[in-house]
Design a protein around this motif. Structure first.
Motif, PDB file in Angstrom:
ATOM      1  N   TYR A 196       0.842  -1.190   0.000  1.00 45.47           N
ATOM      2  CA  TYR A 196       0.000   0.000   0.000  1.00 45.47           C
ATOM      3  C   TYR A 196       0.878   1.240   0.000  1.00 45.47           C
ATOM      4  CZ  TYR A 196      -3.758  -3.186   1.445  1.00 45.47           C
ATOM      5  OH  TYR A 196      -4.667  -4.198   1.503  1.00 45.47           O
ATOM      6  N   ALA A 197       0.534   2.213  -0.830  1.00 47.34           N
ATOM      7  CA  ALA A 197       1.245   3.487  -0.875  1.00 47.34           C
ATOM      8  C   ALA A 197       0.305   4.587  -0.422  1.00 47.34           C
ATOM      9  CB  ALA A 197       1.735   3.780  -2.286  1.00 47.34           C
ATOM     10  N   VAL A 198       0.697   5.313   0.625  1.00 51.75           N
ATOM     11  CA  VAL A 198      -0.128   6.396   1.160  1.00 51.75           C
ATOM     12  C   VAL A 198       0.776   7.434   1.804  1.00 51.75           C
ATOM     13  CG1 VAL A 198      -0.501   5.070   3.284  1.00 51.75           C
ATOM     14  CG2 VAL A 198      -1.986   6.997   2.770  1.00 51.75           C
ATOM     15  N   GLY A 199       0.565   8.679   1.451  1.00 52.43           N
ATOM     16  CA  GLY A 199       1.328   9.760   2.059  1.00 52.43           C
ATOM     17  C   GLY A 199       2.826   9.643   1.858  1.00 52.43           C
ATOM     18  N   GLY A 200       3.244   9.088   0.736  1.00 55.41           N
ATOM     19  CA  GLY A 200       4.667   8.952   0.472  1.00 55.41           C
ATOM     20  C   GLY A 200       5.339   7.801   1.185  1.00 55.41           C
ATOM     21  N   GLU A 201       4.571   6.915   1.822  1.00 59.00           N
ATOM     22  CA  GLU A 201       5.124   5.756   2.519  1.00 59.00           C
ATOM     23  C   GLU A 201       4.563   4.465   1.935  1.00 59.00           C
ATOM     24  OE1 GLU A 201       6.174   6.852   7.001  1.00 59.00           O
ATOM     25  OE2 GLU A 201       4.018   7.059   6.588  1.00 59.00           O
ATOM     26  N   LEU A 202       5.306   3.386   2.114  1.00 57.02           N
ATOM     27  CA  LEU A 202       4.910   2.074   1.629  1.00 57.02           C
ATOM     28  C   LEU A 202       4.764   1.113   2.796  1.00 57.02           C
ATOM     29  CD1 LEU A 202       7.377   1.750  -1.395  1.00 57.02           C
ATOM     30  CD2 LEU A 202       4.957   2.370  -1.503  1.00 57.02           C
ATOM     31  N   PHE A 203       3.704   0.311   2.761  1.00 57.29           N
ATOM     32  CA  PHE A 203       3.433  -0.693   3.790  1.00 57.29           C
ATOM     33  C   PHE A 203       3.129  -2.018   3.096  1.00 57.29           C
ATOM     34  CE2 PHE A 203       2.234   3.455   5.321  1.00 57.29           C
ATOM     35  CZ  PHE A 203       2.747   3.513   6.613  1.00 57.29           C
ATOM     36  N   ALA A 204       3.739  -3.094   3.577  1.00 59.93           N
ATOM     37  CA  ALA A 204       3.554  -4.396   2.939  1.00 59.93           C
ATOM     38  C   ALA A 204       2.767  -5.338   3.826  1.00 59.93           C
ATOM     39  CB  ALA A 204       4.914  -5.020   2.620  1.00 59.93           C
ATOM     40  N   THR A 205       1.873  -6.101   3.205  1.00 63.76           N
ATOM     41  CA  THR A 205       1.157  -7.166   3.898  1.00 63.76           C
ATOM     42  C   THR A 205       1.262  -8.437   3.071  1.00 63.76           C
ATOM     43  OG1 THR A 205      -1.010  -6.819   2.843  1.00 63.76           O
ATOM     44  CG2 THR A 205      -0.499  -5.479   4.768  1.00 63.76           C
ATOM     45  N   GLU A 206       1.149  -9.556   3.750  1.00 64.29           N
ATOM     46  CA  GLU A 206       1.100 -10.854   3.083  1.00 64.29           C
ATOM     47  C   GLU A 206      -0.308 -11.402   3.242  1.00 64.29           C
ATOM     48  OE1 GLU A 206       4.109 -14.524   3.134  1.00 64.29           O
ATOM     49  OE2 GLU A 206       2.840 -14.446   4.926  1.00 64.29           O
ATOM     50  N   ARG A 207      -0.849 -11.981   2.186  1.00 62.92           N
ATOM     51  CA  ARG A 207      -2.201 -12.508   2.254  1.00 62.92           C
ATOM     52  C   ARG A 207      -2.333 -13.709   1.327  1.00 62.92           C
ATOM     53  NH1 ARG A 207      -5.779  -8.213  -1.329  1.00 62.92           N
ATOM     54  NH2 ARG A 207      -4.737  -8.648  -3.317  1.00 62.92           N
ATOM     55  N   CYS A 208      -3.413 -14.435   1.503  1.00 63.00           N
ATOM     56  CA  CYS A 208      -3.681 -15.606   0.686  1.00 63.00           C
ATOM     57  C   CYS A 208      -3.992 -15.181  -0.749  1.00 63.00           C
ATOM     58  CB  CYS A 208      -4.859 -16.385   1.272  1.00 63.00           C
ATOM     59  SG  CYS A 208      -5.252 -17.887   0.385  1.00 63.00           S
TER      60      CYS A 208
END
Length: 303
Positions: free
Chosen positions: A179-191
């Protein structure tokens, strides 16, 4: 600020964008909510007043909201995301062509206006992933192992419009959502939607430098500010298999506040964007947070 959120029925009760709308309202901003799927729209009046600082779209692919957003953009209003950028990723055939041309690691893609035309794909390309070019939320995605398997799913594809087919990327059964929001990146793992497993729960995971660079490149290639990227870790490295404008931002810490702040920043930068001074236009980097990253009135209107 005064903002207009275009929210279709599919997301009427979802946390995203309702939590963002509540956050913006709590900060003293006015948010008008338009439901394009359930309203008679006076198109000229909807976009001619110029009373909103920005228009924000949260709709399904193929829904009527994008038309209204594009009308607002044509009238010179700020939109989140850019209306042309949204069109570029919601048409998955177009997104694949743009991405491959601009160097993104994406699978080769076939497009067909009629399901029967997929029979012309060489047998050597199987297994294939077949899905609607305007699909979303995993709708009508099929893993097809052989030409015989294609024949079995053709009836289910008959009601779709443009279809795409891509060679299947071997993977562990999970994918990475960035996910990209406000100039930052966040990663999640999912099925993976192709390998449903109720035991696999979505969770935050560390973001590798390689995947982060690809995710940041996606924003630059398509001109997106708020977006999600689906990445498979294949045998030859990360592969981008989908791009979403304004996704759910699940597992992002303080997601509602982060998205709300990003919307305000983009609305405030509207004049700079028109002058070509937006951070995307300057090629500024997207930052990657540490795993422990911190972080008026609302009403529905008929236009």
């Amino acid at each position: 600020m005064r903002l207009c959120f275009l929210v279709e029925e599919h997301y009427r009760h979802d946390g995203m964008p309702n939590e963002v709308i509540r956050q913006l309202t709590a900060w003293g901003h006015r948010v008008d909510v338009v439901r394009p799927g359930g309203s008679l729209l006076r198109m000229n009046e909807a976009v001619a007043s110029g009373t909103h600082d920005a228009w924000v779209l949260k709709t399904v692919s193929g829904g009527p909201g994008l038309t209204l957003l594009e009308a607002a953009a044509a009238a010179g209003m700020t939109t989140v995301n850019d209306a042309r950028s949204i069109r570029g990723v919601r048409d998955k055939a177009l997104a694949a062509a743009i991405g491959r041309t601009r160097g993104l690691p994406m699978p080769p893609t076939y497009a067909a206006a009629q399901p029967e035309l997929l029979r012309e794909i060489p047998a050597a390309e199987y297994p294939l992933v077949v899905k609607p070019a305007d699909g979303s939320s995993g709708r009508a995605v099929h893993l097809v192992s052989s030409p015989a398997g294609l024949e079995a799913v053709l009836p289910a594809l008959a009601g779709e419009h443009m279809l795409i087919a891509q060679p299947y990327v071997a993977n562990s059964g999970t994918d990475i959502k960035v996910y990209a929001v406000g100039g930052e990146l966040f990663a999640t793992e999912r099925c993976s939607p192709l390998h449903p497993d109720p035991a696999v729960r979505e969770r935050r995971v560390p973001l590798s430098a390689e995947v982060a660079a690809i995710a940041a490149q996606v924003g630059a290639v398509y001109g997106l500010d708020l977006y999600g990227v689906d990445v498979l870790l294949g045998p030859d490295g990360p592969v981008v298999v989908d791009v979403n404008d304004f996704p759910s931002f699940r597992q992002v810490p303080d997601a509602a506040a982060r998205v709300a702040r990003a919307v305000l920043d983009l609305a405030g930068a509207g004049s700079a964007t028109a002058a070509g001074c937006h951070p995307r236009a300057q090629g500024l980097p997207v930052s990657i947070p540490a795993q422990g990253a911190t972080a008026a009135r609302a009403g529905e209107v008929a236009l």
